[in-house]
Design a protein around this motif. Structure first.
Motif, PDB file in Angstrom:
ATOM      1  N   ILE A 120      -9.102 106.452  32.479  1.00 33.05           N
ATOM      2  CA  ILE A 120      -9.645 106.579  31.127  1.00 33.05           C
ATOM      3  C   ILE A 120     -10.469 105.332  30.798  1.00 33.05           C
ATOM      4  N   ASP A 121     -11.718 105.576  30.390  1.00 33.16           N
ATOM      5  CA  ASP A 121     -12.602 104.466  30.037  1.00 33.16           C
ATOM      6  C   ASP A 121     -12.297 104.057  28.593  1.00 33.16           C
ATOM      7  N   LYS A 122     -11.500 103.005  28.468  1.00 32.05           N
ATOM      8  CA  LYS A 122     -11.043 102.620  27.128  1.00 32.05           C
ATOM      9  C   LYS A 122     -12.167 102.058  26.268  1.00 32.05           C
ATOM     10  N   SER A 123     -13.278 101.694  26.909  1.00 27.95           N
ATOM     11  CA  SER A 123     -14.402 101.192  26.098  1.00 27.95           C
ATOM     12  C   SER A 123     -14.985 102.321  25.249  1.00 27.95           C
ATOM     13  N   GLU A 124     -14.719 103.585  25.649  1.00 29.08           N
ATOM     14  CA  GLU A 124     -15.172 104.736  24.847  1.00 29.08           C
ATOM     15  C   GLU A 124     -14.370 104.819  23.545  1.00 29.08           C
ATOM     16  N   LEU A 125     -13.209 104.168  23.523  1.00 34.96           N
ATOM     17  CA  LEU A 125     -12.335 104.260  22.342  1.00 34.96           C
ATOM     18  C   LEU A 125     -12.521 103.068  21.403  1.00 34.96           C
ATOM     19  N   ARG A 126     -13.577 102.284  21.658  1.00 38.10           N
ATOM     20  CA  ARG A 126     -13.742 101.016  20.926  1.00 38.10           C
ATOM     21  C   ARG A 126     -13.819 101.192  19.409  1.00 38.10           C
TER      22      ARG A 126
END
Ligand code: SF4
Length: 425
Positions: A120-126
């Motif tokens: 999961i690309d957590k930078s998408e949840l910034r």
């Protein structure tokens, strides 16, 4: 359901703190985010499983909360490292975006165990992140997992193989944090030097160069870099650190001063390579803060091998030495090796701690009377504030404001911080 009060308790590293920022944001959208575990209905424990001592502390805490009638969700690394049967529900770091559903189900009396392995690309949840506003520090995760297979480490069971987040998202997140008034950006991951090594066309140095182009007065602290990966991009990395926006701070965990021990740890570098990295930075910059980690009492560590660790510390003179007594973690190769008596580990830890404190004092003594421009990043104890020089040395000040730069003179020191006074310029 929306009246349910939820509290998050975070253990461990800055990656976990960044994960808590995401979960806090998700929880805030659906429930009441509490700042007091006592007054909450559900407690999310964002756990760490790096050493046995922390594991025991967390399991005790779950017990205590359950006795007080709280529902407990266990998040973070521990569910994949230890048996944590005491918690009501489980959510692993790669499923954290589902924390709202886990809590919702728990309110309805359903216990979930979300442990599906995925990237999961957590930078998408910034944009969801809810950062603690008590200081001027923003944590930005750049990747999850690592490429290592260190013999003692259980974190890799929890975090999996390296997954680097999109650089454009990371840059965007830093921009947003700066525009919100955060002044110290802490880039974090299990190994920042490995960033992009999962087959990407970019690396940590490229990322730092992009971040340095962002407008505004802020500073970046680069998180832990493993020597085997840092050395691969050493020239580019030193170049990237030339930006005034990057704190001259390096955290390079050597773990032992003996090549045989490093090999048994399966860490894939040598003491000489560690020294080469440190020397490259010191050649370029007059002052850097060097932080390193040492594990004492790794299985089979002889007196002579331990002495090599002391010799290395004496030679390289790090400003910070994080000393850990080896503790076997379930399922790791090192847990099958012969553990040594606690008293030896304790004694080695004591010897090394004394040495590290002596060196810290010697290093800091050299700064007395000097003047620096510092950035105040957070409140300290009582009426003090913590500020940082460009080389990330901690300077304790009074009568200043977080988020501002000051000219200061160093008036006193201990082994781990400097004390300063603001001077007019
Ligand atoms: S690099 Fe080694 S110590 Fe670090 S998380 Fe990976 S396996 Fe663990």
């Amino acid at each position: 359901m929306e009246n349910c009060r939820v509290y998050i308790e975070t253990y461990g590293c800055t990656s976990n703190q960044a994960d808590s920022d995401i979960m806090r944001g998700i929880i805030k959208r659906r429930f009441i985010l509490s700042d007091d575990s006592e007054k909450s209905d559900i407690v999310v424990i964002n756990s760490c499983g790096v050493v046995e001592h922390t594991e025991r502390k967390i399991l005790r805490r779950i017990d205590e909360l359950k006795k007080k009638g709280k529902k407990v969700v266990l998040a973070g690394c521990l569910p994949r490292i230890a048996d944590a049967n005491g918690a009501d529900s489980i959510v692993t770091p790669d499923n954290l975006e589902l924390i709202g559903d886990v809590i919702g189900a728990l309110i309805d009396g359903k216990r979930l165990n979300l442990d599906r392995r995925k990237k999961i690309d957590k930078s998408e949840l910034r944009c969801i992140k809810e950062r603690l506003k008590e200081n001027k520090i923003a944590i930005v995760s750049i990747s999850d997992g690592c490429l290592g297979s260190c013999a003692y480490c259980a974190t890799r069971f929890a975090r999996g193989r390296l997954f680097s987040f999109k650089p454009e998202n990371i840059v965007e997140e830093v921009k947003e944090a700066v525009s919100q008034g955060f002044k110290e950006i802490q880039l974090t991951s299990q190994d920042t030097a490995a960033y992009g090594f999962d087959g990407r066309s970019y690396n940590l140095a490229d990322l730092l160069n992009e971040i340095s182009k962002i407008e505004g007065e802020f500073r970046v602290r680069v998180g832990m870099m493993n020597p085997n990966n840092a050395i691969e991009i050493l020239d580019e990395l030193v170049d990237a650190f030339k930006s005034e926006k990057i704190f001259k701070f390096i955290h390079i965990p050597v773990q032992s001063g003996d090549n045989g021990v490093i090999e048994r740890m399966n860490r894939n570098y040598t003491v000489e390579e560690f020294i080469e990295i440190v020397s490259a930075f010191r050649r370029e910059f007059d002052d850097i803060t060097l932080s390193t980690d040492i594990i004492v009492g790794f299985p089979g560590e002889t007196d002579e091998e331990f002495t090599e660790s002391c010799r290395l510390i004496e030679k390289v003179k790090p400003d910070i030495v994080n000393i850990t007594r080896f503790s076997p973690r379930k399922g790791t190769p090192a847990s099958k090796m012969k553990d040594m008596p606690d008293r030896i580990k304790k004694e080695r830890s004591r010897i090394l701690t004394e040495l590290a404190m002596k060196i810290g004092e010697e290093n800091n003594k050299n700064h007395t009377g000097k003047e620096y421009r510092v950035l105040v990043t957070k409140r300290g104890k009582k009426d003090t504030f913590l500020s940082r020089t460009d080389s990330y040395r901690p300077v304790i000040l009074k009568g200043v404001e977080p988020g501002k730069f000051y000219h200061v003179r160093i008036v006193d020191f201990t082994f781990n911080y400097l004390r300063g006074k603001v001077v007019e310029k």
